[in-house]
Scaffold this motif. Structure first.
Motif, mmCIF file in Angstrom:
data_model
loop_
_atom_site.group_PDB
_atom_site.id
_atom_site.type_symbol
_atom_site.label_atom_id
_atom_site.label_comp_id
_atom_site.label_asym_id
_atom_site.label_seq_id
_atom_site.Cartn_x
_atom_site.Cartn_y
_atom_site.Cartn_z
ATOM 1 N N LEU A 149 -0.237 0.830 8.048
ATOM 2 C CA LEU A 149 0.228 0.325 6.753
ATOM 3 C C LEU A 149 0.751 -1.101 6.857
ATOM 4 C CD1 LEU A 149 2.056 3.517 5.413
ATOM 5 C CD2 LEU A 149 -0.361 2.880 5.223
ATOM 6 N N GLU A 150 0.397 -1.773 7.979
ATOM 7 C CA GLU A 150 0.856 -3.134 8.219
ATOM 8 C C GLU A 150 -0.107 -4.193 7.710
ATOM 9 O OE1 GLU A 150 3.685 -4.605 9.967
ATOM 10 O OE2 GLU A 150 4.360 -2.714 9.121
ATOM 11 N N LEU A 151 -1.345 -3.841 7.434
ATOM 12 C CA LEU A 151 -2.323 -4.849 7.037
ATOM 13 C C LEU A 151 -1.794 -5.651 5.845
ATOM 14 C CD1 LEU A 151 -5.812 -3.088 7.283
ATOM 15 C CD2 LEU A 151 -4.723 -4.639 8.910
ATOM 16 N N GLY A 152 -1.926 -6.950 5.954
ATOM 17 C CA GLY A 152 -1.481 -7.839 4.892
ATOM 18 C C GLY A 152 -0.095 -8.424 5.077
ATOM 19 N N ARG A 153 0.636 -7.962 6.093
ATOM 20 C CA ARG A 153 1.995 -8.487 6.271
ATOM 21 C C ARG A 153 1.954 -9.994 6.527
ATOM 22 N NH1 ARG A 153 6.794 -6.157 6.645
ATOM 23 N NH2 ARG A 153 5.973 -4.096 7.222
ATOM 24 N N GLY A 154 2.882 -10.678 5.885
ATOM 25 C CA GLY A 154 2.963 -12.123 6.042
ATOM 26 C C GLY A 154 2.055 -12.901 5.118
ATOM 27 N N THR A 155 1.331 -12.195 4.223
ATOM 28 C CA THR A 155 0.428 -12.854 3.278
ATOM 29 C C THR A 155 0.974 -12.730 1.861
ATOM 30 O OG1 THR A 155 -0.933 -10.908 2.733
ATOM 31 C CG2 THR A 155 -1.482 -12.120 4.757
ATOM 32 N N SER A 156 0.272 -13.328 0.919
ATOM 33 C CA SER A 156 0.695 -13.264 -0.480
ATOM 34 C C SER A 156 0.633 -11.850 -1.031
ATOM 35 C CB SER A 156 -0.171 -14.192 -1.337
ATOM 36 O OG SER A 156 -1.549 -13.828 -1.250
ATOM 37 N N ARG A 157 -0.193 -10.990 -0.439
ATOM 38 C CA ARG A 157 -0.288 -9.614 -0.929
ATOM 39 C C ARG A 157 0.776 -8.706 -0.313
ATOM 40 N NH1 ARG A 157 -6.864 -8.369 -1.074
ATOM 41 N NH2 ARG A 157 -7.398 -10.082 -2.499
ATOM 42 N N THR A 158 1.329 -9.095 0.806
ATOM 43 C CA THR A 158 2.299 -8.331 1.598
ATOM 44 C C THR A 158 1.631 -7.103 2.224
ATOM 45 O OG1 THR A 158 3.185 -6.890 -0.164
ATOM 46 C CG2 THR A 158 4.160 -9.088 0.069
ATOM 47 N N ALA A 159 2.362 -6.387 3.069
ATOM 48 C CA ALA A 159 1.819 -5.238 3.794
ATOM 49 C C ALA A 159 1.675 -4.033 2.872
ATOM 50 C CB ALA A 159 2.739 -4.885 4.965
ATOM 51 N N PHE A 160 0.739 -3.143 3.222
ATOM 52 C CA PHE A 160 0.536 -1.924 2.441
ATOM 53 C C PHE A 160 1.857 -1.181 2.224
ATOM 54 C CE2 PHE A 160 -4.102 -1.348 4.095
ATOM 55 C CZ PHE A 160 -4.565 -2.279 3.173
ATOM 56 N N ILE A 161 2.641 -1.035 3.275
ATOM 57 C CA ILE A 161 3.885 -0.263 3.165
ATOM 58 C C ILE A 161 4.829 -0.912 2.158
ATOM 59 C CG2 ILE A 161 4.906 -1.460 5.141
ATOM 60 C CD1 ILE A 161 5.543 2.183 4.007
ATOM 61 N N GLN A 162 4.797 -2.221 2.035
ATOM 62 C CA GLN A 162 5.666 -2.917 1.089
ATOM 63 C C GLN A 162 5.189 -2.772 -0.353
ATOM 64 O OE1 GLN A 162 5.133 -6.679 3.403
ATOM 65 N NE2 GLN A 162 7.354 -6.892 3.178
ATOM 66 N N ARG A 163 3.902 -2.489 -0.534
ATOM 67 C CA ARG A 163 3.310 -2.493 -1.871
ATOM 68 C C ARG A 163 3.313 -1.126 -2.540
ATOM 69 N NH1 ARG A 163 -2.410 -5.277 -0.722
ATOM 70 N NH2 ARG A 163 -2.554 -5.357 -2.994
ATOM 71 N N ILE A 164 3.551 -0.056 -1.786
ATOM 72 C CA ILE A 164 3.436 1.293 -2.345
ATOM 73 C C ILE A 164 4.413 1.482 -3.506
ATOM 74 C CG2 ILE A 164 3.788 3.751 -1.858
ATOM 75 C CD1 ILE A 164 2.856 3.103 1.032
ATOM 76 N N THR A 165 3.872 1.971 -4.623
ATOM 77 C CA THR A 165 4.694 2.209 -5.809
ATOM 78 C C THR A 165 4.799 3.688 -6.165
ATOM 79 O OG1 THR A 165 2.745 1.854 -7.218
ATOM 80 C CG2 THR A 165 4.194 -0.051 -6.822
ATOM 81 N N LYS A 166 3.852 4.499 -5.701
ATOM 82 C CA LYS A 166 3.880 5.926 -6.018
ATOM 83 C C LYS A 166 3.415 6.734 -4.803
ATOM 84 C CE LYS A 166 3.127 5.885 -11.043
ATOM 85 N NZ LYS A 166 3.130 4.434 -11.250
ATOM 86 N N ILE A 167 4.065 7.864 -4.596
ATOM 87 C CA ILE A 167 3.632 8.869 -3.630
ATOM 88 C C ILE A 167 3.201 10.079 -4.454
ATOM 89 C CG2 ILE A 167 4.348 10.373 -1.736
ATOM 90 C CD1 ILE A 167 6.463 8.249 -1.030
ATOM 91 N N THR A 168 1.926 10.403 -4.377
ATOM 92 C CA THR A 168 1.354 11.487 -5.175
ATOM 93 C C THR A 168 1.072 12.658 -4.256
ATOM 94 O OG1 THR A 168 0.359 9.845 -6.643
ATOM 95 C CG2 THR A 168 -0.515 12.087 -6.762
ATOM 96 N N VAL A 169 1.578 13.834 -4.590
ATOM 97 C CA VAL A 169 1.536 14.970 -3.672
ATOM 98 C C VAL A 169 0.806 16.151 -4.312
ATOM 99 C CG1 VAL A 169 2.892 16.512 -2.200
ATOM 100 C CG2 VAL A 169 3.755 14.209 -2.748
ATOM 101 N N LEU A 170 -0.130 16.712 -3.560
ATOM 102 C CA LEU A 170 -0.738 17.997 -3.904
ATOM 103 C C LEU A 170 -0.080 19.050 -3.016
ATOM 104 C CD1 LEU A 170 -4.465 16.896 -4.139
ATOM 105 C CD2 LEU A 170 -3.074 17.736 -6.039
ATOM 106 N N GLY A 171 0.737 19.891 -3.608
ATOM 107 C CA GLY A 171 1.466 20.882 -2.842
ATOM 108 C C GLY A 171 2.691 21.331 -3.612
ATOM 109 N N PRO A 172 3.430 22.292 -3.068
ATOM 110 C CA PRO A 172 4.628 22.789 -3.774
ATOM 111 C C PRO A 172 5.680 21.708 -3.908
ATOM 112 C CG PRO A 172 4.515 23.655 -1.535
ATOM 113 C CD PRO A 172 3.206 22.970 -1.784
ATOM 114 N N ALA A 173 6.290 21.645 -5.101
ATOM 115 C CA ALA A 173 7.302 20.615 -5.345
ATOM 116 C C ALA A 173 8.573 20.869 -4.554
ATOM 117 C CB ALA A 173 7.617 20.535 -6.838
ATOM 118 N N ARG A 174 8.897 22.130 -4.334
ATOM 119 C CA ARG A 174 10.103 22.463 -3.577
ATOM 120 C C ARG A 174 9.810 23.599 -2.615
ATOM 121 N NH1 ARG A 174 13.790 18.485 -3.521
ATOM 122 N NH2 ARG A 174 14.011 17.602 -5.594
#
Length: 513
Positions: free
Chosen positions: A488-513
């Motif tokens: 998740l490091e690709l893009g670090r130090g660029t105008s787009r930033t790293a993948f890990i920095q850009r994540i806005t949503k975590i979408t899960v298929l599975g039990p909520a609790r």
């Protein structure tokens, strides 16, 4: 003002990766668990070129940065995943998968980007509204010079004029080859009286589905020929296509279960209309998933080509028999052996990983260009091979989990990684940021978080790039164009930033609790 948010959601769902057109692409938050493993130290940016060397673009190395050969093997991730979860326990039971699939049909959260039941009467008011919003958005992009021809010149006036025609429910209902839902709209009721049966056929080859009422491409300001902004998706061989109505001299308005748009009526290769029993089989299954490009022997003699990842319905009668659509109609063939997998299958981690790695190295294609798969098409097809239905485009897929965790922009990276690990233990995790979506694999043996995804490119910084420098300044765009495993490091130090920095949503298929 109350209409602003629904309109934005509607626009995002009508074009592939709309976030990337505007920006750049492919349950409530839980408590941070103190027992989660500490994240690894942040890695340095990719090795930079000398100051005098900073090309605008290039080709990514065959071995992506920090991705080792073992990372791109199924066996490696089966072992890693087994350390945090049961590989063979379904994350959703069969009834829960059915409920999920039902929720994908025109859900309010997904709006125009939801899945469609091709047998149901058409809500002509919603269809007209969605198409009108789309052509209005495109009309503004043309007039503002943001969408142009490949040589940079404006889209011709005669083509732009097609986007100035208002799409109303009354106009759309005329010549519609399907029953429509009544909505008290004058003129629509007449269409209901003599409504024909839906015209449902099967794609025999790749069929481009265009975002606007033209087949000619147009591009954003970068004028990259790989990104035709008029290509919303493609119908793939053996997918059901509903022809809705003629449009002008040569176009047809058509839809699949996941996208609506315009196809070329002169060149689209479609089967004859399906009989009711055939339609049920093609839409409802059960299916066989084709694991490689092959030629399927037909019962009546001859054979029919089937590309990798095709879904073909089981035929009534002998075990292993399937139905295949051809130019002459539906024919019976025999689908037995390791090249065929049953669909649906239990939604286990082993099944998801096995299906995900079957696509490794498959080409990227914006809107399925040249038969490739963009990030969202990859995930849609991956889960379809297990019997799970997802929407077509990234912003909609990000809303299509059992639950969704919003990731605040200001959330620090260590806390982001804790969230990923926590939800990875609960279910199948998709990582979204505007214009892109990935399947999270978990941590490698060294503790590095990794994902598998189909993507086109990434940025690397050149030596001397200042923090916060504008896009394009001392950074190189490297083309990847395929399904790969990355950290998740690709893009670090660029105008787009790293993948890990850009994540806005975590979408899960599975039990909520």
């Amino acid at each position: 003002m109350p209409l602003v948010r629904p309109l934005i959601r509607l626009l995002r769902s009508t074009l592939p990766g709309l976030g990337s057109l505007v920006l750049a692409c492919g349950g409530p938050p839980v408590e941070l668990l103190s027992a989660s493993p500490a994240p690894p130290p942040v890695l340095a940016p990719d090795p930079a070129a000398p100051v005098e060397l900073c090309p605008a673009d290039g080709i990514a190395p065959s071995q992506l940065p920090r991705t080792q050969p073992e990372h791109e093997t199924l066996g490696y991730w089966l072992v890693r995943t087994a350390e945090v979860a049961d590989l063979d326990r379904p994350v959703l039971a069969a009834a829960e998968v059915s409920g999920h699939n039902a929720a994908m049909l025109r859900s309010r959260a997904l709006g125009f980007g939801g899945r469609a039941d091709l047998r149901a009467p058409i809500d002509v008011v919603a269809l007209a509204g969605g198409l009108q919003a789309r052509v209005g958005f495109l009309r503004e992009r043309f007039s503002g010079g943001k969408f142009v021809q490949l040589d940079g010149t404006p889209v011709p006036a005669d083509l732009q004029a097609r986007y100035a025609v208002e799409i109303t429910p009354e106009a759309l209902a005329r010549d519609l080859r399907a029953p429509v839902l009544g909505a008290g709209t004058e003129g629509v009721a007449d269409a209901i009286t003599d409504a024909p049966e839906p015209e449902l056929r099967v794609a025999l080859d790749l069929i481009p589905i265009h975002c606007g009422p033209q087949i000619e491409p147009y591009y954003s300001g970068s004028r990259d020929p790989d990104f035709d902004r008029n290509l919303c998706s493609m119908a793939r061989p053996q997918e059901v296509v509903q022809v809705l109505r003629p449009w002008g001299n040569d176009l047809l308005l058509a839809r699949t279960s996941y996208v609506v748009g315009w196809i070329d009526g002169r060149s689209a290769r479609l089967s004859p209309p399906l009989a009711p029993a055939e339609l049920r089989a093609f839409l409802d299954g059960p299916h066989r998933r084709v694991g490689e490009d092959l030629s399927l022997p037909l019962e009546a003699g001859g054979s029919h080509p089937l590309p990798f990842a095709s879904l073909i319905p089981a035929a009534p009668g002998a075990a292993g028999s399937v139905w295949v659509a051809t130019a002459e109609g539906v024919r019976t063939g025999l689908a037995e052996g390791p090249a065929f997998a049953e669909v649906p299958r239990p939604l286990t981690r082993r099944a998801v990983l096995t299906e995900a790695f079957a696509y490794l190295g498959q080409p990227y294609g914006w809107g399925d260009r040249a038969g490739g798969r963009d990030c969202s098409r990859y995930l849609m097809d991956l889960f379809a091979g297990l019997g799970v239905k997802l929407p077509r485009h990234t912003s909609d897929q990000a809303q299509a989990g059992s639950y969704v965790v919003e990731v605040p922009t200001e959330l620090a990276e260590p806390a982001r990684l804790v969230l990923l690990d926590d939800h990875n233990r609960r279910g199948i995790v998709l990582l979204h940021f505007p214009g892109h979506i990935m399947l999270y694999l978990g941590r490698d043996a060294g503790g590095t978080p990794m994902a598998i995804h189909s993507f086109a490119e990434y940025l690397v910084p050149c030596a001397g790039r200042a923090e916060g420098a504008p896009a394009g300044e001392r950074e190189t765009l490297l083309k990847v164009n395929g399904v790969h495993v990355t950290d998740l490091e690709l893009g670090r130090g660029t105008s787009r930033t790293a993948f890990i920095q850009r994540i806005t949503k975590i979408t899960v298929l599975g039990p909520a609790r």
